[in-house]
Design an enzyme around this catalytic site. Sequence first.
Site, PDB file in Angstrom:
ATOM      1  CG  ASP A 124       4.767  -0.208   2.484  1.00 26.95           C
ATOM      2  OD1 ASP A 124       4.840  -0.870   3.533  1.00 26.95           O
ATOM      3  OD2 ASP A 124       4.314   0.788   2.457  1.00 26.95           O
ATOM      4  CG  HIS A 131      -3.779   3.500   6.116  1.00 32.36           C
ATOM      5  ND1 HIS A 131      -3.487   4.583   6.720  1.00 32.36           N
ATOM      6  CD2 HIS A 131      -3.118   3.435   4.793  1.00 32.36           C
ATOM      7  CE1 HIS A 131      -2.514   5.227   6.020  1.00 32.36           C
ATOM      8  NE2 HIS A 131      -2.329   4.397   4.733  1.00 32.36           N
ATOM      9  NE  ARG A 140      -9.366   7.824  -4.128  1.00 31.87           N
ATOM     10  CZ  ARG A 140      -8.388   7.453  -3.366  1.00 31.87           C
ATOM     11  NH1 ARG A 140      -7.210   8.090  -3.599  1.00 31.87           N
ATOM     12  NH2 ARG A 140      -8.180   6.318  -2.530  1.00 31.87           N
ATOM     13  CD  GLU A 197       2.723   4.632   5.224  1.00 27.33           C
ATOM     14  OE1 GLU A 197       1.796   5.389   4.726  1.00 27.33           O
ATOM     15  OE2 GLU A 197       3.341   3.776   5.019  1.00 27.33           O
ATOM     16  CD  GLU A 199       3.776  -0.312   6.482  1.00 30.67           C
ATOM     17  OE1 GLU A 199       4.129  -1.229   5.885  1.00 30.67           O
ATOM     18  OE2 GLU A 199       3.947   0.817   5.766  1.00 30.67           O
ATOM     19  CG  ASP A 231       7.421   2.732   4.160  1.00 28.11           C
ATOM     20  OD1 ASP A 231       8.672   2.808   3.979  1.00 28.11           O
ATOM     21  OD2 ASP A 231       6.734   2.656   3.191  1.00 28.11           O
ATOM     22  NE  ARG A 235       1.624   9.975   5.232  1.00 26.66           N
ATOM     23  CZ  ARG A 235       1.402   8.790   4.990  1.00 26.66           C
ATOM     24  NH1 ARG A 235       1.324   8.391   3.625  1.00 26.66           N
ATOM     25  NH2 ARG A 235       1.159   8.106   5.971  1.00 26.66           N
ATOM     26  CD  GLN A 238       2.373   9.010  -0.174  1.00 24.78           C
ATOM     27  OE1 GLN A 238       2.938   9.447   1.026  1.00 24.78           O
ATOM     28  NE2 GLN A 238       1.421   8.080  -0.221  1.00 24.78           N
ATOM     29  CE1 TYR A 242      -2.077   9.481  -5.276  1.00 23.32           C
ATOM     30  CE2 TYR A 242      -1.451  11.806  -4.680  1.00 23.32           C
ATOM     31  CZ  TYR A 242      -2.596  10.484  -5.012  1.00 23.32           C
ATOM     32  OH  TYR A 242      -3.769  11.075  -4.790  1.00 23.32           O
ATOM     33  CE  LYS A 251       4.353   5.828   1.366  1.00 21.15           C
ATOM     34  NZ  LYS A 251       3.889   5.439   2.781  1.00 21.15           N
ATOM     35  CB  THR A 255      11.713   1.419   5.732  1.00 22.04           C
ATOM     36  OG1 THR A 255      11.154   2.017   4.379  1.00 22.04           O
ATOM     37  CG2 THR A 255      10.800   0.296   6.364  1.00 22.04           C
ATOM     38  CB  THR A 347      -0.691   2.403   7.442  1.00 27.58           C
ATOM     39  OG1 THR A 347       0.251   3.049   6.734  1.00 27.58           O
ATOM     40  CG2 THR A 347      -0.805   3.124   8.731  1.00 27.58           C
ATOM     41  CD  GLU A 361      -4.851   6.363   8.931  1.00 29.60           C
ATOM     42  OE1 GLU A 361      -5.719   5.559   9.236  1.00 29.60           O
ATOM     43  OE2 GLU A 361      -3.708   5.928   9.098  1.00 29.60           O
TER      44      GLU A 361
END
Length: 417
Positions: A124, A131, A140, A197, A199, A231, A235, A238, A242, A251, A255, A347, A361
């Site tokens: 992936d 995204h 961030r 997600e 995709e 996918d 969250r 994650q 992550y 993840k 899927t 995504t 989002e």
Amino acid sequence: MTLLRSWVESANSADTPFPLNNLPYGVFSTKDCPPRCGVAIGDMVLDVTAVEQLGLFHPFPARFDLASWNDLMEHGPRAWAKFREILTALLTEGSDEHAQIEPLLVPLPDIKMHMPFKVTEFTDFYAGKHHAMNVGTMFRGPENALPPNWLHIPIGYNGRASTVVVSGTDIVRPNGQTKAPDAEVPSFGPCKRLDIELEMGAIIGGTNAMGDPVTVQQADDMIFGYVLLNDWSARDIQAWEYQPLGPFQAKAFATSISPWIVTKEALEPFRTSTPAREKDLLAHLVEPGPMLYDIDLAVTMAPKGKVATTIARTNYNQMYYSAAQQLAHHATSGCAMNVGDLIGSGTISGPEKSERGSLLELTWGGKEPMTLDTGETRTFIEDGDTLTLSGAAKGDGYQIGFGACTGTIRPAKSFPE
């Protein structure tokens, strides 16, 4: 290109996702026959296994008495083109084989769909700029939204082929370890921030030997076709796991893909270029021509037993990197790619809020709940919710559709004591 006319009358409608221009490949079963290869045409499925038994593909190197399309994939682009040419001739208006073929059509409502191919590996990517900017800004700030490498390489991670499932398969809410911001230690339990997600998935039909890189053009030649891909993402799991290596259990649990493989040849009229580069790519990732596609995409959410709400609309042409670039990057180190490998685009989001391809989002990390047509609100997915991805490339009087990519969320299972 305009609509190609078929003797299957329903295939000549501008509303069908499966005109003669499409001819997507799937695996289906009925109460009277086990899973087998089929091709969608209008509101019918052509039983390809039965066509083979009549000898109408003879001589042809690939076999179609199998419950996957991997054998055709292994025979390469010439065989792919020849097979499509034969199918088109059989189903074209005025075909000499009309009388032989018509009894081999099965109505779409009478079938059950299965995985169309055997997934060898799943990778992936994180290759949609809108995204990446949205997610990076949340965590961030806008000045550090994109990692330093993002404009130079398509970032990806290796996923799990074992949990790639066909549309219609229920998804069990995953358990996992999470940590609340004010907690000293993590806790274990069901995911509370379950997401999608939106995709596209590229299916690989070619190979390269270990140690041998491929060009972007060679990578494009290796792609057999495309599916819609969701996918599913936990969250909260994650967020805790992550760093420093990326998503893992968040993840790995599921899927979903759409049941029909739309061939690259069917999408040929809809090729388009990736966006203008903010920084020049190194030579090995430069596209020799348009390798992205103009495909309209949408997501709906339906609470259990209630009407669905369209929560997002976007287009595959928003991707910063094409599947061919992703595949070429994957092989740069000498990584061997196999027939049946699946590449997730990452995504797909557009510049507007209505074009965002994930709930993360759409609700800005849960801070901006969205209201469904039922009047209910959502920040993330609740048990019983059904999420559906749809997509089609729009031509002159026809469309190239993928079929729905649907999954319903079931409650998490109790963890053994």
